[in-house]
Design a protein around this motif. Structure first.
Motif, PDB file in Angstrom:
ATOM      1  N   GLU A 157       0.851  -1.202   0.000  1.00  0.00           N
ATOM      2  CA  GLU A 157       0.000   0.000   0.000  1.00  0.00           C
ATOM      3  C   GLU A 157       0.882   1.245   0.000  1.00  0.00           C
ATOM      4  O   GLU A 157       1.849   1.329   0.740  1.00  0.00           O
ATOM      5  CB  GLU A 157      -0.887  -0.005   1.262  1.00  0.00           C
ATOM      6  CG  GLU A 157      -1.835   1.155   1.370  1.00  0.00           C
ATOM      7  CD  GLU A 157      -2.964   1.109   0.363  1.00  0.00           C
ATOM      8  OE1 GLU A 157      -3.433   2.187  -0.020  1.00  0.00           O
ATOM      9  OE2 GLU A 157      -3.378   0.004  -0.038  1.00  0.00           O
ATOM     10  N   GLY A 158       0.570   2.185  -0.843  1.00  0.00           N
ATOM     11  CA  GLY A 158       1.339   3.425  -0.911  1.00  0.00           C
ATOM     12  C   GLY A 158       2.633   3.307  -1.688  1.00  0.00           C
ATOM     13  O   GLY A 158       3.489   4.189  -1.619  1.00  0.00           O
ATOM     14  N   TYR A 159       2.799   2.224  -2.455  1.00  0.00           N
ATOM     15  CA  TYR A 159       4.032   2.013  -3.207  1.00  0.00           C
ATOM     16  C   TYR A 159       4.258   3.147  -4.201  1.00  0.00           C
ATOM     17  O   TYR A 159       3.377   3.509  -4.959  1.00  0.00           O
ATOM     18  CB  TYR A 159       3.977   0.662  -3.935  1.00  0.00           C
ATOM     19  CG  TYR A 159       5.192   0.412  -4.779  1.00  0.00           C
ATOM     20  CD1 TYR A 159       6.413   0.145  -4.187  1.00  0.00           C
ATOM     21  CD2 TYR A 159       5.124   0.470  -6.166  1.00  0.00           C
ATOM     22  CE1 TYR A 159       7.544  -0.072  -4.959  1.00  0.00           C
ATOM     23  CE2 TYR A 159       6.250   0.255  -6.937  1.00  0.00           C
ATOM     24  CZ  TYR A 159       7.448  -0.012  -6.335  1.00  0.00           C
ATOM     25  OH  TYR A 159       8.568  -0.211  -7.096  1.00  0.00           O
ATOM     26  N   ARG A 160       5.469   3.717  -4.182  1.00  0.00           N
ATOM     27  CA  ARG A 160       5.813   4.828  -5.062  1.00  0.00           C
ATOM     28  C   ARG A 160       7.109   4.582  -5.838  1.00  0.00           C
ATOM     29  O   ARG A 160       7.733   5.505  -6.318  1.00  0.00           O
ATOM     30  CB  ARG A 160       5.991   6.104  -4.236  1.00  0.00           C
ATOM     31  CG  ARG A 160       4.765   6.536  -3.477  1.00  0.00           C
ATOM     32  CD  ARG A 160       4.202   7.801  -4.081  1.00  0.00           C
ATOM     33  NE  ARG A 160       3.203   8.431  -3.267  1.00  0.00           N
ATOM     34  CZ  ARG A 160       1.920   8.095  -3.251  1.00  0.00           C
ATOM     35  NH1 ARG A 160       1.501   7.095  -3.961  1.00  0.00           N
ATOM     36  NH2 ARG A 160       1.068   8.748  -2.505  1.00  0.00           N
ATOM     37  N   GLY A 161       7.545   3.339  -5.898  1.00  0.00           N
ATOM     38  CA  GLY A 161       8.755   3.041  -6.646  1.00  0.00           C
ATOM     39  C   GLY A 161       9.991   3.051  -5.762  1.00  0.00           C
ATOM     40  O   GLY A 161       9.911   3.018  -4.543  1.00  0.00           O
ATOM     41  N   CYS A 162      11.127   3.117  -6.420  1.00  0.00           N
ATOM     42  CA  CYS A 162      12.414   3.072  -5.732  1.00  0.00           C
ATOM     43  C   CYS A 162      12.750   4.432  -5.124  1.00  0.00           C
ATOM     44  O   CYS A 162      12.863   5.429  -5.849  1.00  0.00           O
ATOM     45  CB  CYS A 162      13.507   2.657  -6.717  1.00  0.00           C
ATOM     46  SG  CYS A 162      15.153   2.665  -5.991  1.00  0.00           S
ATOM     47  N   ALA A 163      12.918   4.457  -3.832  1.00  0.00           N
ATOM     48  CA  ALA A 163      13.250   5.709  -3.143  1.00  0.00           C
ATOM     49  C   ALA A 163      14.569   6.285  -3.644  1.00  0.00           C
ATOM     50  O   ALA A 163      14.734   7.507  -3.702  1.00  0.00           O
ATOM     51  CB  ALA A 163      13.317   5.479  -1.639  1.00  0.00           C
TER      52      ALA A 163
ATOM     53  N   THR B 250      22.687   7.931  -3.335  1.00  0.00           N
ATOM     54  CA  THR B 250      21.849   7.092  -4.201  1.00  0.00           C
ATOM     55  C   THR B 250      22.732   6.207  -5.082  1.00  0.00           C
ATOM     56  O   THR B 250      22.448   5.030  -5.264  1.00  0.00           O
ATOM     57  CB  THR B 250      20.893   7.929  -5.066  1.00  0.00           C
ATOM     58  OG1 THR B 250      21.626   8.739  -5.979  1.00  0.00           O
ATOM     59  CG2 THR B 250      19.990   8.805  -4.205  1.00  0.00           C
ATOM     60  N   VAL B 251      23.801   6.776  -5.604  1.00  0.00           N
ATOM     61  CA  VAL B 251      24.738   6.011  -6.438  1.00  0.00           C
ATOM     62  C   VAL B 251      25.412   4.930  -5.605  1.00  0.00           C
ATOM     63  O   VAL B 251      25.585   3.792  -6.054  1.00  0.00           O
ATOM     64  CB  VAL B 251      25.774   6.953  -7.090  1.00  0.00           C
ATOM     65  CG1 VAL B 251      26.871   6.173  -7.788  1.00  0.00           C
ATOM     66  CG2 VAL B 251      25.087   7.919  -8.053  1.00  0.00           C
ATOM     67  N   GLU B 252      25.774   5.256  -4.382  1.00  0.00           N
ATOM     68  CA  GLU B 252      26.416   4.289  -3.480  1.00  0.00           C
ATOM     69  C   GLU B 252      25.520   3.070  -3.264  1.00  0.00           C
ATOM     70  O   GLU B 252      25.978   1.921  -3.291  1.00  0.00           O
ATOM     71  CB  GLU B 252      26.722   4.963  -2.144  1.00  0.00           C
ATOM     72  CG  GLU B 252      27.324   4.070  -1.096  1.00  0.00           C
ATOM     73  CD  GLU B 252      27.458   4.790   0.244  1.00  0.00           C
ATOM     74  OE1 GLU B 252      27.137   4.164   1.271  1.00  0.00           O
ATOM     75  OE2 GLU B 252      27.866   5.971   0.258  1.00  0.00           O
ATOM     76  N   HIS B 253      24.228   3.310  -3.056  1.00  0.00           N
ATOM     77  CA  HIS B 253      23.286   2.200  -2.863  1.00  0.00           C
ATOM     78  C   HIS B 253      23.243   1.308  -4.100  1.00  0.00           C
ATOM     79  O   HIS B 253      23.351   0.084  -4.003  1.00  0.00           O
ATOM     80  CB  HIS B 253      21.888   2.720  -2.548  1.00  0.00           C
ATOM     81  CG  HIS B 253      20.835   1.665  -2.651  1.00  0.00           C
ATOM     82  ND1 HIS B 253      20.635   0.716  -1.677  1.00  0.00           N
ATOM     83  CD2 HIS B 253      19.949   1.381  -3.646  1.00  0.00           C
ATOM     84  CE1 HIS B 253      19.656  -0.102  -2.053  1.00  0.00           C
ATOM     85  NE2 HIS B 253      19.229   0.280  -3.244  1.00  0.00           N
ATOM     86  N   LYS B 254      23.076   1.916  -5.261  1.00  0.00           N
ATOM     87  CA  LYS B 254      22.983   1.135  -6.503  1.00  0.00           C
ATOM     88  C   LYS B 254      24.280   0.366  -6.763  1.00  0.00           C
ATOM     89  O   LYS B 254      24.252  -0.771  -7.231  1.00  0.00           O
ATOM     90  CB  LYS B 254      22.633   2.041  -7.687  1.00  0.00           C
ATOM     91  CG  LYS B 254      21.258   2.677  -7.587  1.00  0.00           C
ATOM     92  CD  LYS B 254      20.163   1.625  -7.583  1.00  0.00           C
ATOM     93  CE  LYS B 254      18.782   2.225  -7.510  1.00  0.00           C
ATOM     94  NZ  LYS B 254      17.726   1.205  -7.476  1.00  0.00           N
TER      95      LYS B 254
ATOM     96  N   LEU C 248      15.734  -5.118 -12.290  1.00  0.00           N
ATOM     97  CA  LEU C 248      15.161  -4.801 -10.987  1.00  0.00           C
ATOM     98  C   LEU C 248      14.682  -3.353 -10.941  1.00  0.00           C
ATOM     99  O   LEU C 248      13.552  -3.068 -10.531  1.00  0.00           O
ATOM    100  CB  LEU C 248      16.200  -5.063  -9.888  1.00  0.00           C
ATOM    101  CG  LEU C 248      15.753  -4.907  -8.452  1.00  0.00           C
ATOM    102  CD1 LEU C 248      14.629  -5.872  -8.117  1.00  0.00           C
ATOM    103  CD2 LEU C 248      16.940  -5.138  -7.523  1.00  0.00           C
ATOM    104  N   ASP C 249      15.534  -2.427 -11.392  1.00  0.00           N
ATOM    105  CA  ASP C 249      15.141  -1.013 -11.393  1.00  0.00           C
ATOM    106  C   ASP C 249      13.949  -0.767 -12.322  1.00  0.00           C
ATOM    107  O   ASP C 249      13.047   0.012 -11.998  1.00  0.00           O
ATOM    108  CB  ASP C 249      16.321  -0.126 -11.793  1.00  0.00           C
ATOM    109  CG  ASP C 249      17.369  -0.015 -10.691  1.00  0.00           C
ATOM    110  OD1 ASP C 249      17.060  -0.363  -9.532  1.00  0.00           O
ATOM    111  OD2 ASP C 249      18.488   0.428 -10.996  1.00  0.00           O
ATOM    112  N   GLY C 250      13.945  -1.431 -13.470  1.00  0.00           N
ATOM    113  CA  GLY C 250      12.806  -1.312 -14.380  1.00  0.00           C
ATOM    114  C   GLY C 250      11.532  -1.847 -13.753  1.00  0.00           C
ATOM    115  O   GLY C 250      10.457  -1.261 -13.905  1.00  0.00           O
ATOM    116  N   GLY C 251      11.646  -2.955 -13.026  1.00  0.00           N
ATOM    117  CA  GLY C 251      10.487  -3.518 -12.338  1.00  0.00           C
ATOM    118  C   GLY C 251       9.969  -2.594 -11.248  1.00  0.00           C
ATOM    119  O   GLY C 251       8.758  -2.451 -11.068  1.00  0.00           O
ATOM    120  N   LEU C 252      10.883  -1.949 -10.535  1.00  0.00           N
ATOM    121  CA  LEU C 252      10.476  -0.997  -9.497  1.00  0.00           C
ATOM    122  C   LEU C 252       9.711   0.172 -10.113  1.00  0.00           C
ATOM    123  O   LEU C 252       8.701   0.620  -9.581  1.00  0.00           O
ATOM    124  CB  LEU C 252      11.700  -0.488  -8.735  1.00  0.00           C
ATOM    125  CG  LEU C 252      12.372  -1.496  -7.799  1.00  0.00           C
ATOM    126  CD1 LEU C 252      13.752  -1.021  -7.378  1.00  0.00           C
ATOM    127  CD2 LEU C 252      11.495  -1.765  -6.582  1.00  0.00           C
TER     128      LEU C 252
END
Length: 195
Positions: free
Chosen positions: A102-108, A126-130, A160-164
């Motif tokens: 519920e409330g899904y908005r994609g990849c933070a 953000t780059v570090e996470h990816k 994965l990113d495309g799916g998000l």
């Protein structure tokens, strides 16, 4: 019989929980510190004591998202069994769970990167996470005897990113299943079956 007292959250925890909810829903740049302080019930001075700059609060939010999302990816991979090939595919079960929330908005991280200037602390986080996710996938691919671990890790990260993103755009629960099926095909092609 006396009821056990519920531990009260610290001001820092209330600020971070509120920021997590608001930043994910509206984007970090779409939420002012006045809104965070009002909704968390803390004074602005208290917020700035814990997070001297708004970017410090955004970074703490991203750290929390990283712990949650990376934890979900790892848990889904481990639930698929001990075979690294199965783990590379199994992690897509975390995508299915995320997209149905519920409330899904994609990849933070993608959302935050889109509103951050390159070269700034927030964008770098953000780059570090990816990069960390891709390194984890590369390690799994190596253990799965992939012919080109870096390539399959890149492909799975893109999937994965495309799916998000697709989970937000089309809101179709089948999207995650399609991504998992594509991951299976990629892994089967990249990682020779063990005899």
């Amino acid at each position: 019989m006396a009821q056990a007292a519920v531990p009260r959250q610290s001001a820092r925890e209330r600020i971070l929980d509120t920021a997590f909810r608001l930043f994910y829903a509206y984007g970090p740049r779409g939420v002012g510190v006045d809104t965070v302080t009002a909704e968390s019930g803390v004074a602005k001075a208290t917020l700035y004591k814990h997070f001297p700059r708004k970017d410090d609060l955004i970074l703490a939010y991203l750290d929390t998202v990283d712990q949650v999302w990376f934890g979900q990816l790892r848990a889904a991979a481990l639930a698929a069994g001990e075979d690294p090939r199965e783990q590379l595919v199994g992690m897509f079960d975390a995508l299915r769970s995320a997209c149905r929330r519920e409330g899904y908005r994609g990849c933070a991280f993608i959302n935050t990167a889109a509103e951050s200037a390159a070269g700034r602390d927030v964008h770098a986080r953000t780059v570090e996470h990816k990069t960390a996710v891709r390194a984890w996938l590369t390690d799994l691919a190596r253990r799965a005897a992939a012919t080109d671990p870096d390539r399959i890790a890149c492909q799975l990260t893109l999937l994965l990113d495309g799916g998000l993103s697709a989970g937000v755009l089309d809101a179709d629960p089948a999207t995650a299943d399609a991504a998992k099926a594509a991951a299976r095909a990629l892994v089967d092609a990249a990682c020779p079956a063990r005899g």
